[in-house]
Write a protein that holds these residues in place. Sequence first.
Motif: not given
Length: 469
Positions: A323-329, A304-317, A350-358
């Motif tokens: 446009q946001y830094p991947l290593d920031a929340p 699994t890669h971060a990019e398709p997960g973020l792409s899917t989440l971007a579609y849902h949201l 918020d619970r797990e302090q995840l970055t956008l990449r994570e």
Amino acid sequence: MTQATPRQMHLAAFIIAGPGRAGGWRYPSSESDWLNPAYYQKIAQTLERGRFDMAFFADILAVPDRFQSSTDSQLRYGALGSMRLDPTLVLTAMASATRHLGLVATRSTSYFQPYELARSFATLDHLSAGRSGWNVVTSFQDAESKNFSLREQIPKNERYDRADEFLEVVHQLWDSWEDDALVADREAPLFADPAKVHEIHHQGKWFDVRGPLNVPRPPQGYPLIVQAGASDRGRDFAAQWADVIFASHDSLDSAQRFYKEMKERVVRKGRSPDSLKILPAATPLVGETRAIAEAKREVLRDLTHAEPGLSTLAYHLDIDLGQYPLDAPLPDLNVPGVKGHYDEVREATDREQLTLRELGLRYGNRYEGGMVGSGKDVADQMQHWFEEQACDGFMIQAPYQPAGFEEFVRYVVPELQQRKLLRTEYHGETLRENLGLERPAVHAWKGRVETRSTTVESPATPSTDKVAA
């Protein structure tokens, strides 16, 4: 004295008419015959062996391009919307290979017309002997609207207004033939009784439809209505129209709150709480032992890669997360898309302090319900949710297709049946019967409409559910 029948789970299978998860399609047990009807027939027969109530197909009407304004991440990684066959056509192939399995497809009230949709699902209901269902969605993506000659999307506050009228017209069309209108008397001759086939003459804000439908009334009266709206208006719409709700929750507590709220909303609509079945998403990762299941999770994580997960989440949201830094929340956002998805990932971040990449890695490889382990482990968790009044059953997603469904049926279903939590045989002929739902009489839809303007709504509770896509 007659002993009450024990409450049992209802199971639906969330299926993608394409590669499925971005990492899952690469897993060694995954099969890639997505363009072959036998692939879907095999899944259907597996589900029927497992005594599932229904196969449920989500749908997308565009290749999403919300992430970095490009379809690249979807196509390159085989993500959410990289390929989707028309689910109603896939279901006809599955119908021919099964006798009991319900067949549910997604259709949007934003782009289709009531007549074509009523005709399509009535036809499927007849050809399957009463097993069809419609997952009602109100679409929000510009990428989709551009495929239907629309310069802009229907405003958010009007989508459910259109959907309400759409449902009214569809039900009127299903009722335009009385149950005994089709006579087929060769001697008379009398094919259909003209006195029992009616024009509907609907004139409203969105639709002007004369009718009648050119298909007799469906075997179920009305095909099953499924809905997954996350907003307060979406929940109210579901309480009015839906027979089944599909949701997703980040915790047992949120599932219990949602379950209680929706049952109360249904009662305020003048319906029995048992007339609405609530099925939260669950993605079991099952092995012969817990260690084997955990090893599978490690393999899938590496695929699994971060990019398709973020792409899917971007579609849902409906927000470009590129446009946001991947290593920031994940920043605080006012999302124009699905609030339920945002609430879910906001809570996890918020619970797990995840970055956008994570977060992207997690979103592309998540296991709703946290059900990873042996068949007994997964059955234990399902039983806990079921007995704690968090659901009426589950919408089972497979981490990879079709083997994920086969493993669930092999390892989990016998555990549930042994505990008398799942049927060992089908008891009904139609999807409604197997769900314990009554067949609606002609004009039954009118009772749903009459309660709309008189219902007093309660304040919305925090949403952690999401729509199907």
